[in-house]
Design a protein around this motif. Structure first.
Motif, mmCIF file in Angstrom:
data_model
loop_
_atom_site.group_PDB
_atom_site.id
_atom_site.type_symbol
_atom_site.label_atom_id
_atom_site.label_comp_id
_atom_site.label_asym_id
_atom_site.label_seq_id
_atom_site.Cartn_x
_atom_site.Cartn_y
_atom_site.Cartn_z
ATOM 1 N N LEU A 1 1.098 -1.416 0.026
ATOM 2 C CA LEU A 1 -0.057 -0.205 -0.215
ATOM 3 C C LEU A 1 0.771 1.382 -0.038
ATOM 4 O O LEU A 1 0.526 2.386 -0.547
ATOM 5 N N TYR A 2 2.024 1.238 0.642
ATOM 6 C CA TYR A 2 3.022 2.310 0.395
ATOM 7 C C TYR A 2 3.434 2.712 -0.866
ATOM 8 O O TYR A 2 3.500 3.879 -0.977
ATOM 9 N N CYS A 3 3.330 1.684 -1.998
ATOM 10 C CA CYS A 3 3.560 1.952 -3.181
ATOM 11 C C CYS A 3 2.320 2.257 -3.888
ATOM 12 O O CYS A 3 2.465 2.676 -5.118
ATOM 13 N N GLY A 4 1.083 2.365 -3.378
ATOM 14 C CA GLY A 4 -0.084 2.755 -4.036
ATOM 15 C C GLY A 4 -0.682 1.341 -4.859
ATOM 16 O O GLY A 4 -1.565 1.493 -5.445
ATOM 17 N N ALA A 5 -0.029 0.400 -4.774
ATOM 18 C CA ALA A 5 -0.540 -0.820 -5.253
ATOM 19 C C ALA A 5 -1.676 -1.635 -4.524
ATOM 20 O O ALA A 5 -2.000 -1.170 -3.226
#
Length: 380
Positions: A92-96
């Motif tokens: 989620l940190y990567c927006g995925a």
């Protein structure tokens, strides 16, 4: 038998680690410097990889690994549904998006049979977890994954192995933890490993704000008026020389630590096999277990009381226990975000509800181990 107080874990640190820290303090070099570089070199050699990059935690190691692979918004990353929450959070940190896959109740690791159906054209990476120090079945995973990058979550697996190769050398990238509950510790800290030169350079820059040169390079040899160039968005994920000085001492003890833990794991195996409601860890012949934890599985259809009641009884007798780890899909944030039910991943659900970690660490005494066995056998 006299009651004892046995914690779930204690780090095995002492005067050697203290003196190593003192040396760094007296040197005046406290941030990432020569001790970090030495720690990385020793770790890389022990784990059979070209590159090892020290960072602040396994969480930041995993985050950097995904960023370096180009994971971004709209991508999917496959994560086992029984693991510490960091394995999912970094996606989620990567927006995925996190795509959970079920786990095998006997190994606690990713269920390869459930993996194939979870791969889509959006799958950017798979994170096999070497849970509790037992490597995932990487050959079987690779067969299903094809060319999809594999990021080993080896947070628990320093020193572990699979088919003669060390954890951290089995996938595209490997990520490790040096938290105090791990076999070797730096207090907090982590490591990224890889044999890919380009990924190694990218991660090395990313962890240092995206700088084109390291702090050590900048302070030794560069012209005094030159600051590094920054051609990417980076992070401050650097390990300090203070931590690395402890890590160097600890890492030299890693194999002896694992050997000692394995001896007592075999003691547990032998002593607990007569308890028909308790399943001890299963380790295949192709695996070198790192024994970060000794995690059993409670069969409540046979046990006199529930797993939670067993844990409470043991606590009353002075023996600390914990669930093996948790199932992120059963935690409020992920259950709500993805509208997931516990039964959607029955293997992970059962591991969440019936696993139990019992004490196994290098400061335990022979009497401690006998007392743990005595307490378990006394549960009726």
């Amino acid at each position: 038998m006299e009651k004892r107080i046995i914690p779930i874990s204690l780090p095995h640190t002492g005067e050697e680690e203290w003196l190593a820290t003192k040396e760094s303090i007296m040197s005046g070099w406290l941030t990432a410097g020569p001790k970090v570089r030495e720690f990385e070199q020793i770790f890389a050699k022990r784990h059979g990889v070209k590159h090892a990059m020290a960072v602040t935690s396994a969480t930041t190691a995993l985050h950097l690994a995904l960023v370096a692979l180009g994971v971004k918004e709209g991508d999917e990353v496959i994560v086992p549904a029984f693991t510490w929450i960091s394995t999912a959070n970094v996606v989620l940190y990567c927006g995925a998006n996190v795509v959970f896959v079920d786990v095998d109740r006997t190994t606690f690791n990713l269920d390869v049979n459930d993996l194939k159906s979870k791969i889509t054209p959006k799958t950017k990476a798979i994170i096999p977890v070497h849970l509790f120090g037992l490597c995932a079945d990487m050959d079987a995973i690779k067969k299903v994954a094809g060319n999809i990058p594999l990021v080993e979550d080896g947070a628990c697996a320093a020193g572990a192995g699979y088919k003669g190769n060390a954890a951290g050398s089995l996938g595209t990238l490997g990520c490790f933890s040096f938290h105090p509950r791990k076999s070797v510790t730096t207090g907090e800290g982590g490591m990224v490993t890889t044999n890919d030169d380009a990924l190694a350079e990218h991660i090395s820059n990313l962890r240092n704000h995206g700088a084109s040169i390291s702090e050590e390079q900048r302070h030794h040899g560069a012209k005094p008026y030159i600051l590094p160039d920054f051609n990417m968005l980076g992070y401050n994920y650097r390990m300090t020389d203070l931590q690395a000085s402890v890590g160097i001492v600890q890492l030299k003890k890693l194999d002896s630590f694992i050997d000692e833990r394995e001896t007592w794991a075999k003691f547990y195996d032998e002593q607990l096999k007569e308890i028909n409601w308790l399943r001890t860890p299963l380790v295949g012949t192709d695996y070198k277990h790192g024994w970060q934890s000794y995690v059993v599985y409670i069969d409540e259809s046979k046990s006199p009381i529930s797993r939670n009641e067993i844990m409470e009884k043991l606590q009353q007798m002075g023996v600390s226990t914990r669930p093996g780890t948790h199932a992120p899909h059963m935690l409020h944030y992920y259950a709500e975000k993805y509208n997931i039910k516990p039964d959607d991943f029955p293997g992970a659900r059962d591991c969440n509800n019936y696993s139990m970690s019992i004490p196994l660490f290098n400061k335990m005494t022979e009497e401690d181990y006998h007392y743990v066995v005595h307490c378990l056998k006394s549960i009726k």
